[in-house]
Design a protein around this motif. Sequence first.
Motif, PDB file in Angstrom:
ATOM      1  N   TYR A   1      13.150  11.436 -33.048  1.00 54.98           N
ATOM      2  CA  TYR A   1      12.483  12.720 -33.286  1.00 54.98           C
ATOM      3  C   TYR A   1      13.024  13.384 -34.540  1.00 54.98           C
ATOM      4  O   TYR A   1      14.241  13.518 -34.723  1.00 54.98           O
ATOM      5  CB  TYR A   1      12.707  13.628 -32.076  1.00 54.98           C
ATOM      6  CG  TYR A   1      12.019  14.980 -32.159  1.00 54.98           C
ATOM      7  CD1 TYR A   1      12.656  16.066 -32.749  1.00 54.98           C
ATOM      8  CD2 TYR A   1      10.755  15.167 -31.631  1.00 54.98           C
ATOM      9  CE1 TYR A   1      12.041  17.300 -32.823  1.00 54.98           C
ATOM     10  CE2 TYR A   1      10.124  16.402 -31.696  1.00 54.98           C
ATOM     11  CZ  TYR A   1      10.779  17.465 -32.286  1.00 54.98           C
ATOM     12  OH  TYR A   1      10.154  18.686 -32.345  1.00 54.98           O
TER      13      TYR A   1
ATOM     14  N   GLN B   1      12.588  29.077 -42.247  1.00 52.61           N
ATOM     15  CA  GLN B   1      13.247  30.245 -41.676  1.00 52.61           C
ATOM     16  C   GLN B   1      13.106  31.405 -42.640  1.00 52.61           C
ATOM     17  O   GLN B   1      13.546  31.332 -43.791  1.00 52.61           O
ATOM     18  CB  GLN B   1      14.724  29.961 -41.390  1.00 52.61           C
ATOM     19  CG  GLN B   1      15.410  31.070 -40.628  1.00 52.61           C
ATOM     20  CD  GLN B   1      16.828  30.713 -40.234  1.00 52.61           C
ATOM     21  OE1 GLN B   1      17.558  30.068 -40.990  1.00 52.61           O
ATOM     22  NE2 GLN B   1      17.249  31.118 -39.041  1.00 52.61           N
TER      23      GLN B   1
ATOM     24  N   LEU C   1      13.189  30.633 -36.707  1.00 56.03           N
ATOM     25  CA  LEU C   1      12.773  29.296 -37.113  1.00 56.03           C
ATOM     26  C   LEU C   1      11.341  29.038 -36.665  1.00 56.03           C
ATOM     27  O   LEU C   1      11.003  29.231 -35.500  1.00 56.03           O
ATOM     28  CB  LEU C   1      13.692  28.250 -36.477  1.00 56.03           C
ATOM     29  CG  LEU C   1      15.089  28.116 -37.069  1.00 56.03           C
ATOM     30  CD1 LEU C   1      15.979  27.321 -36.128  1.00 56.03           C
ATOM     31  CD2 LEU C   1      15.022  27.446 -38.430  1.00 56.03           C
TER      32      LEU C   1
ATOM     33  N   TYR D   1       6.386  17.881 -36.977  1.00 52.60           N
ATOM     34  CA  TYR D   1       7.383  17.074 -36.306  1.00 52.60           C
ATOM     35  C   TYR D   1       6.882  15.652 -36.150  1.00 52.60           C
ATOM     36  O   TYR D   1       5.678  15.381 -36.299  1.00 52.60           O
ATOM     37  CB  TYR D   1       7.770  17.676 -34.947  1.00 52.60           C
ATOM     38  CG  TYR D   1       6.670  17.705 -33.913  1.00 52.60           C
ATOM     39  CD1 TYR D   1       5.765  18.763 -33.884  1.00 52.60           C
ATOM     40  CD2 TYR D   1       6.567  16.710 -32.952  1.00 52.60           C
ATOM     41  CE1 TYR D   1       4.768  18.812 -32.928  1.00 52.60           C
ATOM     42  CE2 TYR D   1       5.575  16.747 -31.997  1.00 52.60           C
ATOM     43  CZ  TYR D   1       4.672  17.798 -31.983  1.00 52.60           C
ATOM     44  OH  TYR D   1       3.682  17.845 -31.038  1.00 52.60           O
TER      45      TYR D   1
ATOM     46  N   PHE E   1      14.682  23.796 -43.121  1.00 46.22           N
ATOM     47  CA  PHE E   1      15.626  22.932 -42.416  1.00 46.22           C
ATOM     48  C   PHE E   1      14.911  21.726 -41.839  1.00 46.22           C
ATOM     49  O   PHE E   1      13.843  21.845 -41.237  1.00 46.22           O
ATOM     50  CB  PHE E   1      16.300  23.675 -41.258  1.00 46.22           C
ATOM     51  CG  PHE E   1      17.302  24.703 -41.676  1.00 46.22           C
ATOM     52  CD1 PHE E   1      16.985  26.049 -41.632  1.00 46.22           C
ATOM     53  CD2 PHE E   1      18.558  24.319 -42.112  1.00 46.22           C
ATOM     54  CE1 PHE E   1      17.914  27.004 -42.008  1.00 46.22           C
ATOM     55  CE2 PHE E   1      19.497  25.268 -42.499  1.00 46.22           C
ATOM     56  CZ  PHE E   1      19.167  26.616 -42.449  1.00 46.22           C
TER      57      PHE E   1
ATOM     58  N   LEU F   1      15.393  14.289 -24.626  1.00 45.99           N
ATOM     59  CA  LEU F   1      14.875  15.444 -25.377  1.00 45.99           C
ATOM     60  C   LEU F   1      15.685  16.705 -25.116  1.00 45.99           C
ATOM     61  O   LEU F   1      15.551  17.670 -25.821  1.00 45.99           O
ATOM     62  CB  LEU F   1      13.415  15.703 -25.017  1.00 45.99           C
ATOM     63  CG  LEU F   1      12.374  15.038 -25.912  1.00 45.99           C
ATOM     64  CD1 LEU F   1      10.980  15.279 -25.379  1.00 45.99           C
ATOM     65  CD2 LEU F   1      12.483  15.493 -27.346  1.00 45.99           C
ATOM     66  N   TYR F   2      16.499  16.687 -24.072  1.00 46.93           N
ATOM     67  CA  TYR F   2      17.297  17.862 -23.779  1.00 46.93           C
ATOM     68  C   TYR F   2      18.556  17.893 -24.627  1.00 46.93           C
ATOM     69  O   TYR F   2      19.343  18.802 -24.531  1.00 46.93           O
ATOM     70  CB  TYR F   2      17.669  17.890 -22.299  1.00 46.93           C
ATOM     71  CG  TYR F   2      16.472  17.722 -21.398  1.00 46.93           C
ATOM     72  CD1 TYR F   2      15.275  18.351 -21.694  1.00 46.93           C
ATOM     73  CD2 TYR F   2      16.533  16.937 -20.258  1.00 46.93           C
ATOM     74  CE1 TYR F   2      14.179  18.196 -20.873  1.00 46.93           C
ATOM     75  CE2 TYR F   2      15.446  16.789 -19.429  1.00 46.93           C
ATOM     76  CZ  TYR F   2      14.263  17.412 -19.743  1.00 46.93           C
ATOM     77  OH  TYR F   2      13.177  17.268 -18.937  1.00 46.93           O
ATOM     78  N   ASN F   3      18.716  16.882 -25.435  1.00 51.76           N
ATOM     79  CA  ASN F   3      19.901  16.820 -26.262  1.00 51.76           C
ATOM     80  C   ASN F   3      19.761  17.767 -27.441  1.00 51.76           C
ATOM     81  O   ASN F   3      18.684  18.246 -27.750  1.00 51.76           O
ATOM     82  CB  ASN F   3      20.107  15.396 -26.757  1.00 51.76           C
ATOM     83  CG  ASN F   3      21.557  15.043 -26.928  1.00 51.76           C
ATOM     84  OD1 ASN F   3      22.407  15.919 -27.038  1.00 51.76           O
ATOM     85  ND2 ASN F   3      21.843  13.763 -26.974  1.00 51.76           N
ATOM     86  N   GLU F   4      20.839  18.011 -28.092  1.00 52.99           N
ATOM     87  CA  GLU F   4      20.824  18.972 -29.180  1.00 52.99           C
ATOM     88  C   GLU F   4      20.066  18.424 -30.376  1.00 52.99           C
ATOM     89  O   GLU F   4      19.974  17.213 -30.579  1.00 52.99           O
ATOM     90  CB  GLU F   4      22.248  19.297 -29.592  1.00 52.99           C
ATOM     91  CG  GLU F   4      22.987  18.095 -30.131  1.00 52.99           C
ATOM     92  CD  GLU F   4      24.415  18.439 -30.498  1.00 52.99           C
ATOM     93  OE1 GLU F   4      25.321  18.032 -29.756  1.00 52.99           O
ATOM     94  OE2 GLU F   4      24.607  19.088 -31.544  1.00 52.99           O
ATOM     95  N   GLN F   5      19.539  19.331 -31.166  1.00 51.74           N
ATOM     96  CA  GLN F   5      18.964  18.969 -32.446  1.00 51.74           C
ATOM     97  C   GLN F   5      20.055  19.105 -33.500  1.00 51.74           C
ATOM     98  O   GLN F   5      20.807  20.071 -33.509  1.00 51.74           O
ATOM     99  CB  GLN F   5      17.785  19.883 -32.789  1.00 51.74           C
ATOM    100  CG  GLN F   5      16.561  19.621 -31.942  1.00 51.74           C
ATOM    101  CD  GLN F   5      15.267  20.052 -32.607  1.00 51.74           C
ATOM    102  OE1 GLN F   5      15.234  20.473 -33.744  1.00 51.74           O
ATOM    103  NE2 GLN F   5      14.162  19.935 -31.879  1.00 51.74           N
TER     104      GLN F   5
ATOM    105  N   PHE G   1      20.817  19.595 -37.401  1.00 52.82           N
ATOM    106  CA  PHE G   1      20.121  20.164 -38.541  1.00 52.82           C
ATOM    107  C   PHE G   1      20.747  19.712 -39.858  1.00 52.82           C
ATOM    108  O   PHE G   1      21.965  19.531 -39.959  1.00 52.82           O
ATOM    109  CB  PHE G   1      20.187  21.693 -38.483  1.00 52.82           C
ATOM    110  CG  PHE G   1      19.255  22.294 -37.477  1.00 52.82           C
ATOM    111  CD1 PHE G   1      19.597  22.342 -36.136  1.00 52.82           C
ATOM    112  CD2 PHE G   1      18.028  22.800 -37.868  1.00 52.82           C
ATOM    113  CE1 PHE G   1      18.742  22.894 -35.196  1.00 52.82           C
ATOM    114  CE2 PHE G   1      17.162  23.358 -36.942  1.00 52.82           C
ATOM    115  CZ  PHE G   1      17.518  23.411 -35.604  1.00 52.82           C
ATOM    116  N   GLY G   2      19.894  19.567 -40.856  1.00 46.47           N
ATOM    117  CA  GLY G   2      20.374  19.370 -42.214  1.00 46.47           C
ATOM    118  C   GLY G   2      20.906  20.683 -42.763  1.00 46.47           C
ATOM    119  O   GLY G   2      20.767  21.733 -42.136  1.00 46.47           O
TER     120      GLY G   2
END
Lengths: 109, 114
Positions: B31, B37, B43, B48, B90, B99-103, B105-106
């Motif tokens: 993903y 922002q 955000l 996606y 971002f 999918l419940y895991n963290e995103q 970010f760059g």
Amino acid sequence: GQNIDQPTEMTATEGAIVQINCTYQTSGFNGLFWYQQHAGEAPTFLSYNVLDGLEEKGRFSSFLSRSKGYSYLLLKELQMKDSASYLCAVLDSNYQLIWGAGTKLIIKP
Amino acid sequence: EAQVTQNPRYLITVTGKKLTVTCSQNMNHEYMSWYRQDPGLGLRQIYYSMNVEVTDKGDVPEGYKVSRKEKRNFPLILESPSPNQTSLYFCASSSTGDLYNEQFFGPGTRLTVL
């Protein structure tokens, strides 16, 4: 429509405790995230709640009440480095993240 | 080191001049997502991608294009930038296996369109 509300700005004193609230109205619910974002930097993950109750992680805790559409982030023993924006985000029924506008936390000595 | 990289970090351009912001991740995440922002708005998701060759519109896709030809890269294209696209952008990635895991970010790209 989908909506997430957080206070725009809060001020607290170094060493104290602060609670940042988040209320949400979304199409379904698959969990709530809290992220921390220092000015000009990328958001970083703090916590994830999907069941009701309190999750504690060091100085930070996050609470969720699904029936009330409500969460809070509790920060203890505040340090100057905790000055940042705190973003609440909800994963909706389509597994899309809906973001709040963020709460800017100012820590004073 | 596991990371999401974006380039450029800062860009000043003029209206109508096509530009591309690159995004790359080394975590083998399926993903990937682009956000903008703006002050007071939080955000907002632009596009996606759930996996290679699969892209979908987010909340504010107008004026943007993306592609996902490789798993690690997800460039954002502004064909004809306008001043209202001045923003902080971002890129983020996460594992769809959970999918419940963290995103992740760059570091962000600050774009100014004159």
